[in-house]
Scaffold this active site. Structure first.
Site, PDB file in Angstrom:
ATOM      1  N   SER A  58       0.949  -1.096  -0.143  1.00  0.00           N
ATOM      2  CA  SER A  58       0.418  -0.624  -0.079  1.00  0.00           C
ATOM      3  C   SER A  58       1.170   1.840  -0.265  1.00  0.00           C
ATOM      4  O   SER A  58       1.491   1.858   0.703  1.00  0.00           O
ATOM      5  CB  SER A  58      -0.503   0.163   0.882  1.00  0.00           C
ATOM      6  N   VAL A  63       7.083   2.338   3.654  1.00  0.00           N
ATOM      7  CA  VAL A  63       8.359   2.341   3.262  1.00  0.00           C
ATOM      8  C   VAL A  63       7.792   1.824   1.466  1.00  0.00           C
ATOM      9  O   VAL A  63       8.404   2.368   0.986  1.00  0.00           O
ATOM     10  CB  VAL A  63       8.613   0.550   3.838  1.00  0.00           C
ATOM     11  N   CYS A  64       6.303   1.342   1.383  1.00  0.00           N
ATOM     12  CA  CYS A  64       5.850   1.759  -0.103  1.00  0.00           C
ATOM     13  C   CYS A  64       5.774   2.501  -0.392  1.00  0.00           C
ATOM     14  O   CYS A  64       6.263   2.859  -2.257  1.00  0.00           O
ATOM     15  CB  CYS A  64       4.506   0.820   0.325  1.00  0.00           C
ATOM     16  N   SER A  65       6.000   4.180   0.302  1.00  0.00           N
ATOM     17  CA  SER A  65       5.436   5.266  -0.568  1.00  0.00           C
ATOM     18  C   SER A  65       6.998   5.720  -0.746  1.00  0.00           C
ATOM     19  O   SER A  65       7.250   6.101  -1.868  1.00  0.00           O
ATOM     20  CB  SER A  65       5.251   6.270   0.772  1.00  0.00           C
TER      21      SER A  65
END
Length: 169
Positions: A58, A63-65
């Site tokens: 997501s 971390v995804c961003s």
């Protein structure tokens, strides 16, 4: 549907991945995901280009961003390379995220509806209905040239190895 264990953890807990593990040399499986306007995007839309597929659970997590921002920055340095970030976030959430974060070079795509990408590439976490973290690189002919399934979902992928792989094509 194939189920695999022992490949990935989420918060240190083992998870079950759905779908077949993709390997270097495989023909990249077809998939259909949705863009930020809920229009279909397929593997074939990147035909003739090198493709980096950045897989994240997501974009609304740190971390995804960071992973999405990193590939957005790298995209500015590459010619002939398409970059997809695929998650199960809803298309309108991806559109909001891109507007807020200035993501303008990576295509953020949603696999929420059918898990078409996640199942074809073996990234679906059965226990959470999220995608695991990873990177897949596909060459211009549709052959997988690099794959990373990140062992712990909260860890970063190996950007250097992935970029080295795409730059060697």
């Amino acid at each position: 549907m194939e189920k695999r264990t022992g490949f990935m953890t989420l918060g240190g807990n083992p998870v079950t991945l759905l779908g077949k593990e993709i390997k270097v040399g495989d023909k990249a499986p077809s998939f259909t995901v949705l863009d930020n306007a809920s229009k279909p995007v397929t593997l074939e839309d990147a035909k003739g280009k090198k493709l980096i597929i950045s897989v994240v659970p997501s974009v609304d997590t740190p971390v995804c961003s960071a992973q999405t921002r990193r590939f957005n920055e790298e995209a500015a340095k590459m010619d002939g390379v398409e970059i997809y970030t695929i998650s199960v976030d809803l298309p309108f959430a991806l559109a909001r995220y891109c507007a807020a974060e200035g993501i303008d070079k990576v295509k953020t795509l949603s696999d929420h509806k059918e898990l078409s990408f996640g199942e074809a590439y073996g990234f679906v976490i059965e226990e959470a209905r999220l995608l695991g973290r990873g990177i897949v690189i596909v060459d211009e002919e549709g052959t997988v040239r690099y794959v990373e399934y990140v062992k712990e979902v909260s860890n970063y992928p190996d950007y250097d190895k992935a970029l080295e792989a795409v730059n060697s094509l």
